[in-house]
Write a protein that holds these residues in place. Structure first.
Motif, PDB file in Angstrom:
ATOM      1  N   SER A  39      44.462  72.049   8.004  1.00 41.12           N
ATOM      2  CA  SER A  39      43.803  73.055   7.153  1.00 41.12           C
ATOM      3  C   SER A  39      42.295  72.826   7.089  1.00 41.12           C
ATOM      4  O   SER A  39      41.809  71.730   7.369  1.00 41.12           O
ATOM      5  CB  SER A  39      44.382  72.989   5.745  1.00 41.12           C
ATOM      6  N   LEU A  40      41.578  73.862   6.664  1.00 40.14           N
ATOM      7  CA  LEU A  40      40.119  73.759   6.517  1.00 40.14           C
ATOM      8  C   LEU A  40      39.754  72.655   5.528  1.00 40.14           C
ATOM      9  O   LEU A  40      38.852  71.844   5.779  1.00 40.14           O
ATOM     10  CB  LEU A  40      39.545  75.107   6.064  1.00 40.14           C
ATOM     11  N   GLU A  41      40.472  72.641   4.410  1.00 42.46           N
ATOM     12  CA  GLU A  41      40.230  71.631   3.380  1.00 42.46           C
ATOM     13  C   GLU A  41      40.318  70.218   3.977  1.00 42.46           C
ATOM     14  O   GLU A  41      39.484  69.346   3.719  1.00 42.46           O
ATOM     15  CB  GLU A  41      41.290  71.825   2.301  1.00 42.46           C
ATOM     16  N   LYS A  42      41.338  70.005   4.786  1.00 42.79           N
ATOM     17  CA  LYS A  42      41.538  68.677   5.367  1.00 42.79           C
ATOM     18  C   LYS A  42      40.529  68.375   6.485  1.00 42.79           C
ATOM     19  O   LYS A  42      40.184  67.223   6.727  1.00 42.79           O
ATOM     20  CB  LYS A  42      42.962  68.547   5.891  1.00 42.79           C
ATOM     21  N   ARG A  43      40.074  69.406   7.167  1.00 43.08           N
ATOM     22  CA  ARG A  43      39.015  69.186   8.174  1.00 43.08           C
ATOM     23  C   ARG A  43      37.753  68.677   7.480  1.00 43.08           C
ATOM     24  O   ARG A  43      37.106  67.744   7.955  1.00 43.08           O
ATOM     25  CB  ARG A  43      38.707  70.489   8.932  1.00 43.08           C
ATOM     26  N   LEU A  44      37.437  69.329   6.360  1.00 46.50           N
ATOM     27  CA  LEU A  44      36.265  68.885   5.594  1.00 46.50           C
ATOM     28  C   LEU A  44      36.475  67.460   5.079  1.00 46.50           C
ATOM     29  O   LEU A  44      35.556  66.634   5.102  1.00 46.50           O
ATOM     30  CB  LEU A  44      36.008  69.855   4.431  1.00 46.50           C
ATOM     31  N   ALA A  45      37.694  67.182   4.625  1.00 48.40           N
ATOM     32  CA  ALA A  45      37.998  65.837   4.111  1.00 48.40           C
ATOM     33  C   ALA A  45      37.897  64.786   5.215  1.00 48.40           C
ATOM     34  O   ALA A  45      37.429  63.659   4.990  1.00 48.40           O
ATOM     35  CB  ALA A  45      39.390  65.823   3.481  1.00 48.40           C
ATOM     36  N   LEU A  46      38.332  65.148   6.443  1.00 52.89           N
ATOM     37  CA  LEU A  46      38.225  64.211   7.573  1.00 52.89           C
ATOM     38  C   LEU A  46      36.756  63.899   7.866  1.00 52.89           C
ATOM     39  O   LEU A  46      36.395  62.756   8.136  1.00 52.89           O
ATOM     40  CB  LEU A  46      38.887  64.791   8.820  1.00 52.89           C
TER      41      LEU A  46
ATOM     42  N   LEU B 249      40.175  78.648  12.410  1.00 55.60           N
ATOM     43  CA  LEU B 249      39.486  77.681  11.534  1.00 55.60           C
ATOM     44  C   LEU B 249      38.350  77.007  12.279  1.00 55.60           C
ATOM     45  O   LEU B 249      38.459  76.747  13.486  1.00 55.60           O
ATOM     46  CB  LEU B 249      40.484  76.616  11.058  1.00 55.60           C
ATOM     47  N   PRO B 250      37.254  76.691  11.584  1.00 59.57           N
ATOM     48  CA  PRO B 250      36.147  76.013  12.276  1.00 59.57           C
ATOM     49  C   PRO B 250      36.572  74.630  12.757  1.00 59.57           C
ATOM     50  O   PRO B 250      37.350  73.936  12.102  1.00 59.57           O
ATOM     51  CB  PRO B 250      35.056  75.910  11.209  1.00 59.57           C
ATOM     52  N   SER B 251      36.045  74.236  13.890  1.00 60.62           N
ATOM     53  CA  SER B 251      36.306  72.874  14.375  1.00 60.62           C
ATOM     54  C   SER B 251      35.564  71.885  13.468  1.00 60.62           C
ATOM     55  O   SER B 251      34.591  72.260  12.800  1.00 60.62           O
ATOM     56  CB  SER B 251      35.815  72.725  15.807  1.00 60.62           C
ATOM     57  N   ILE B 252      36.041  70.643  13.455  1.00 55.56           N
ATOM     58  CA  ILE B 252      35.349  69.623  12.656  1.00 55.56           C
ATOM     59  C   ILE B 252      33.943  69.418  13.227  1.00 55.56           C
ATOM     60  O   ILE B 252      32.985  69.210  12.498  1.00 55.56           O
ATOM     61  CB  ILE B 252      36.161  68.312  12.642  1.00 55.56           C
ATOM     62  N   TYR B 253      33.830  69.533  14.563  1.00 52.86           N
ATOM     63  CA  TYR B 253      32.505  69.391  15.199  1.00 52.86           C
ATOM     64  C   TYR B 253      31.531  70.422  14.639  1.00 52.86           C
ATOM     65  O   TYR B 253      30.377  70.095  14.321  1.00 52.86           O
ATOM     66  CB  TYR B 253      32.621  69.550  16.723  1.00 52.86           C
ATOM     67  N   SER B 254      31.986  71.666  14.497  1.00 53.98           N
ATOM     68  CA  SER B 254      31.074  72.702  13.991  1.00 53.98           C
ATOM     69  C   SER B 254      30.782  72.477  12.513  1.00 53.98           C
ATOM     70  O   SER B 254      29.670  72.731  12.055  1.00 53.98           O
ATOM     71  CB  SER B 254      31.634  74.103  14.242  1.00 53.98           C
TER      72      SER B 254
END
Lengths: 353, 353
Positions: free
Chosen positions: B133-140, B167-172
């Protein structure tokens, strides 16, 4: 065709395409090497072949027996595995086998473990251009048997002999008995950009190469393998190699002549007289550091590879250079060697002041 | 043309062809990633990208933080470097970031060193098909910043979304600030046989990738890079991906329907419902070992990948399997799932007797 194209773009077996392997088996027969598909690992370039060897045999702090100088790409691959070295200076007729044996013995006695393999380039070595004699090839094989450590025989230039007698590879002398691992590449016989090569050796070693390859690049592009197979099977290889040999051989002669003309004996400059390959090796007086000389030469638009990259850390020498004689035209060779001579003279007179 | 052909066959720069890099820069802009050539290392496949990551970051006995299960190819690459693992079971909405943080903290306190990176496949993970999820990408990303260890974000399937929101990539999300290394491959968007991919990350990391690549395969075949550049620049990518998505999405639906039809709730079989990608993950009751089941299924001409290869040594689980739903036809899917169900029932009744 559509179907062919689709197949070309799919994954292929890790060890390589069966039909390329068959083409390689047939190709090597002419060089008195008689092997089956179980003896072959297709690699994604000669450099990849070296990487597989390093990763298979070397744990950190393990040693390799090498000539000095030796191929810098091999040193780079083995450095990734933190290799140590057992070394002996190469002689005019190749590996100093007796000297290297003494070093191996000394290392084994001191460290209570053997070097993991002996790495050599017997034909027109990179960087020196030196060829190892038949007598010494046999001696290397005996050394491998006596110490039970394989010879890794790197043969990228084997087809590029311009004079002298074609010598059997150490792999063929061993008759596929498992004491030798042979490294080959299509870079020098077809073109460097194709990025395909092959390692040959005993099936148990090839299986381990497959395990590593599966984890490090998975497989070699089928498209590139197909081009190599077509090259081996459908080209007139004899004519192709004859042309190539003629082309390079002329350049080598121009180079050797130019060296004779521009380096009088009292300059103390020495060079090898290769029987084939792409490189020759120039040794200059010890007071000259070819790294410094390199920058002076670049200003005069003359390029060479400073010799130090062909020595591992701890064994560096700085008064030599590798020349690739295959690129420049005759005019460039004549002019280049003249400039090199004048740059060396300038360097020496600068040192004196 | 002759000249073009000649150029295609020569060596190319280690980091990759400039024009392919430019095509990648333009391609990634659409995905809100804004980088320059210094951020890109062309690889000879996604597997090679993983190998470079493992070799750069891992000394023997170093640890990596991963989801369980995770991509077996990544584990294979990291095993070559003797990796240790800090693990946490993946959840329905992706990495259990809180759980993984606790494990990282625990490891760091005990071992007095941190894991070297966090490896994740946020989009339609191989093998589970789960999306983070987006939330978890941000958390990572926060986790990476807090512990100063990079996230290695493997994105082979990103273009293959069939439903739900992109969903946006963590890189972005990191806006190229150096906390994320992105791994991409042309295998899934063009074809697997091309063996070209790319890693993106901060310039100092890319430089180190170049050093390793120089010693392990030197360069990526220019021919293959040219094909990828042509694909990115001259194909109608939108139409291409739309077609691909439609094709795979239908198959996924057939598969999910067939699973509903053939696995009544009381069988205790569970499966993921991917929003994209190529894989789904089936968990069977704990008493079933899918390695044994595999051989029974093969007899019925049904194939899957036993789940244990997606767990590192020491963390194995044996009651799951990965299904690649992209290959079989609709008829094969319906028939295959029916047979799989009956094989499981056979296995269970055999166990009871």
């Amino acid at each position: 065709l559509e179907e062919d194209w689709t197949h070309v773009l799919q994954y292929t077996p890790i060890p390589g395409e069966k039909d390329l392997m068959q083409a390689i088996i047939d190709y090597l027969k002419k060089d008195d090497i008689h092997i089956g598909p179980d003896n072959i690992m297709i690699t994604t370039s000669g450099q990849h072949g070296l990487d597989l060897v390093g990763r298979l045999f070397l744990d950190p702090q393990d040693a390799i027996a090498i000539d000095l100088p030796t191929f810098g790409g091999a040193l780079a691959a083995f450095e990734l595995e933190d290799a140590q070295y057992v070394v002996k200076a190469i002689e005019e007729d190749g590996t100093d086998v007796k000297g290297l044996e003494a070093e191996i013995k000394n290392y084994s006695d001191t460290k209570k473990k053997k070097p993991k393999f002996i790495y050599v380039v017997p034909d027109f070595q990179n960087p020196s251009g030196i060829t190892t004699s038949l007598e010494k090839r046999l001696a290397l094989l005996e050394l491998a048997k006596k110490y039970e450590i394989p010879v890794v025989e790197d043969s990228p230039y084997r087809e590029l002999r311009y004079r002298g007698e074609h010598l059997p590879s150490i792999y063929s002398l061993d008759k596929n008995q498992g004491h030798v691992i042979g490294l080959y590449t299509f870079s020098k016989i077809l073109c460097p950009g194709i990025r395909v090569g092959f390692n040959i050796g005993p099936p148990e070693v090839v299986k381990k190469f497959a395990f590593i390859k599966g984890a490090n690049i998975l497989n070699t592009p089928k498209l590139n393998q197909n081009i190599c197979r077509t090259f081996l099977q459908e080209y007139d290889l004899d004519t192709h190699f004859q042309k190539t040999r003629h082309y390079y051989s002329e350049k080598l002669n121009f180079f050797l002549e130019a060296l004779e003309d521009n380096f009088p004996e009292d300059m103390g400059v020495k060079w090898t007289k290769p029987e084939g390959g792409l490189f020759l090796w120039i040794t200059v007086p010890e007071e000259i550091n070819t790294l410094d000389l390199f920058y002076m030469a670049i200003d005069e638009k003359v390029a060479f590879v400073p010799g130090e990259i062909f020595y591992p850390e701890g064994f560096k020498k700085y008064n030599s250079m590798r020349i690739n004689f295959s690129f420049p035209t005759k005019e460039e060779i004549v002019e280049g060697v003249k400039r090199l001579s004048s740059v060396i003279q300038k360097y020496q007179s600068k040192k004196k002041t």
